[in-house]
Write a protein that holds these residues in place. Structure first.
Motif, PDB file in Angstrom:
ATOM      1  N   TYR A  92     -78.794 -33.065 -57.016  1.00  0.00           N
ATOM      2  CA  TYR A  92     -77.859 -31.942 -56.989  1.00  0.00           C
ATOM      3  C   TYR A  92     -78.467 -30.722 -57.678  1.00  0.00           C
ATOM      4  CZ  TYR A  92     -74.147 -35.117 -55.473  1.00  0.00           C
ATOM      5  OH  TYR A  92     -73.370 -36.011 -54.767  1.00  0.00           O
ATOM      6  N   GLU A  93     -79.143 -30.973 -58.799  1.00  0.00           N
ATOM      7  CA  GLU A  93     -79.790 -29.886 -59.533  1.00  0.00           C
ATOM      8  C   GLU A  93     -80.878 -29.245 -58.679  1.00  0.00           C
ATOM      9  OE1 GLU A  93     -82.409 -29.212 -63.650  1.00  0.00           O
ATOM     10  OE2 GLU A  93     -81.507 -31.165 -63.199  1.00  0.00           O
ATOM     11  N   VAL A  94     -81.640 -30.082 -57.989  1.00  0.00           N
ATOM     12  CA  VAL A  94     -82.703 -29.566 -57.117  1.00  0.00           C
ATOM     13  C   VAL A  94     -82.110 -28.720 -56.003  1.00  0.00           C
ATOM     14  CG1 VAL A  94     -84.554 -30.207 -55.523  1.00  0.00           C
ATOM     15  CG2 VAL A  94     -84.224 -31.509 -57.631  1.00  0.00           C
ATOM     16  N   CYS A  95     -80.992 -29.165 -55.437  1.00  0.00           N
ATOM     17  CA  CYS A  95     -80.340 -28.404 -54.371  1.00  0.00           C
ATOM     18  C   CYS A  95     -79.945 -27.019 -54.861  1.00  0.00           C
ATOM     19  CB  CYS A  95     -79.116 -29.157 -53.860  1.00  0.00           C
ATOM     20  SG  CYS A  95     -78.221 -28.302 -52.537  1.00  0.00           S
ATOM     21  N   GLY A  96     -79.369 -26.954 -56.062  1.00  0.00           N
ATOM     22  CA  GLY A  96     -78.976 -25.668 -56.620  1.00  0.00           C
ATOM     23  C   GLY A  96     -80.165 -24.736 -56.794  1.00  0.00           C
ATOM     24  N   LYS A  97     -81.297 -25.291 -57.244  1.00  0.00           N
ATOM     25  CA  LYS A  97     -82.498 -24.472 -57.441  1.00  0.00           C
ATOM     26  C   LYS A  97     -83.064 -24.003 -56.103  1.00  0.00           C
ATOM     27  CE  LYS A  97     -83.902 -26.663 -61.781  1.00  0.00           C
ATOM     28  NZ  LYS A  97     -84.921 -27.510 -62.462  1.00  0.00           N
ATOM     29  N   ILE A  98     -83.026 -24.897 -55.099  1.00  0.00           N
ATOM     30  CA  ILE A  98     -83.511 -24.528 -53.765  1.00  0.00           C
ATOM     31  C   ILE A  98     -82.691 -23.365 -53.221  1.00  0.00           C
ATOM     32  CG2 ILE A  98     -83.662 -25.274 -51.345  1.00  0.00           C
ATOM     33  CD1 ILE A  98     -84.407 -28.046 -52.351  1.00  0.00           C
ATOM     34  N   ARG A  99     -81.368 -23.464 -53.380  1.00  0.00           N
ATOM     35  CA  ARG A  99     -80.501 -22.436 -52.821  1.00  0.00           C
ATOM     36  C   ARG A  99     -80.734 -21.083 -53.490  1.00  0.00           C
ATOM     37  NH1 ARG A  99     -80.512 -22.530 -49.178  1.00  0.00           N
ATOM     38  NH2 ARG A  99     -79.244 -24.208 -48.369  1.00  0.00           N
ATOM     39  N   LYS A 100     -81.165 -21.071 -54.760  1.00  0.00           N
ATOM     40  CA  LYS A 100     -81.451 -19.807 -55.445  1.00  0.00           C
ATOM     41  C   LYS A 100     -82.745 -19.178 -54.940  1.00  0.00           C
ATOM     42  CE  LYS A 100     -79.057 -20.971 -59.746  1.00  0.00           C
ATOM     43  NZ  LYS A 100     -79.207 -21.256 -61.204  1.00  0.00           N
ATOM     44  N   ARG A 101     -83.630 -20.011 -54.359  1.00  0.00           N
ATOM     45  CA  ARG A 101     -84.943 -19.515 -53.930  1.00  0.00           C
ATOM     46  C   ARG A 101     -85.002 -19.165 -52.449  1.00  0.00           C
ATOM     47  NH1 ARG A 101     -89.590 -23.088 -57.031  1.00  0.00           N
ATOM     48  NH2 ARG A 101     -88.614 -23.085 -59.092  1.00  0.00           N
ATOM     49  N   THR A 102     -84.210 -19.841 -51.644  1.00  0.00           N
ATOM     50  CA  THR A 102     -84.349 -19.664 -50.199  1.00  0.00           C
ATOM     51  C   THR A 102     -83.038 -19.965 -49.494  1.00  0.00           C
ATOM     52  OG1 THR A 102     -85.522 -20.481 -48.239  1.00  0.00           O
ATOM     53  CG2 THR A 102     -85.165 -22.046 -50.001  1.00  0.00           C
TER      54      THR A 102
END
Length: 230
Positions: free
Chosen positions: A63-73
């Motif tokens: 879930y944390e990775v998903c949040g970071k991905i969404r901030k980048r792309t």
């Protein structure tokens, strides 16, 4: 389409990568959340079309990775997990995931979901820019608003389904559309019992357009449009 597969189990990743490759995807495998985030950093030779994100990662919570991905792309993210409860799904979607697939899943369903989220992204990009009024493919012109097709300036009379089929393939030349996907989008039904109908419409299009090589059969998968040279 380039696809980023985030999966820490090498055996699962190898099997899924082989299936995706057979369906025309170029898979990049990341074994951890950090590898996934690094893969998404610019400069990219070619952007990813979809991210398949397993939530059970060794270094970070998915879930944390998903949040970071969404901030980048804005690349579509499909979460793949064994967590089937509604709260987990809602949490993932609230973090920016575009879809959520629960293990064990049917491969056909997963492929359909990948194509669905990639189409939504493409559709959103088209809406934000100037709407496409016509598609030009060599000597073939497809006018989407008026549903007219011409070859070398001569109009070709197509049935409603023939036009829908041609327009679907023409919007992504070179991309393989699975038979099930075409049936779902053009006929709005399931694959069962409709396969022969699709084959007949493809044959009719090739004949009417007098371009037999325009629509290529990809054996065991589906069809793709090969744009003729001007």
């Amino acid at each position: 389409m380039r696809l980023l597969l985030v999966e820490d189990d090498n055996h699962v990743a190898a099997a899924l990568s082989a299936i995706l490759a057979r369906h025309g995807f170029r898979v990049v495998h990341a074994r951890s959340g950090e590898e996934a985030l690094q893969a998404l950093l610019p400069p990219e030779t070619e952007p990813f079309g979809v991210v398949l994100l397993d939530l059970g990662l060794p270094d970070q919570d998915g879930y944390e990775v998903c949040g970071k991905i969404r901030k980048r792309t804005s690349t579509p993210v499909i979460m793949v997990t064994a967590r089937s409860d509604v709260r987990s799904r809602i949490h993932g979607l609230n973090l920016g995931a575009d879809d959520y697939v629960v293990k064990p899943y049917d491969t056909g369903e997963l492929l359909a979901r990948i194509h669905a989220v990639s189409r939504r992204k493409t559709s959103g990009e088209d809406t934000a820019s100037t709407p496409v009024a016509a598609l030009l493919l060599g000597h073939v012109r497809i006018e989407l608003p008026t549903r007219r097709v011409s070859v070398d300036g001569a109009e070709v009379q197509l049935t409603r389904k023939e036009f829908d089929l041609l327009a679907l393939l023409a919007q992504r030349p070179g991309v393989v559309f699975r038979r099930e996907q075409i049936i779902s989008e053009v006929w709005r039904t399931s694959w069962e019992g409709t396969g022969r109908t699709l084959e007949v419409h493809v044959a009719s299009l090739r004949s009417k357009l007098r371009l037999p090589a325009l629509i290529e059969t990809v054996r065991g998968v589906g069809y793709r449009l090969v744009a003729p040279s001007a």
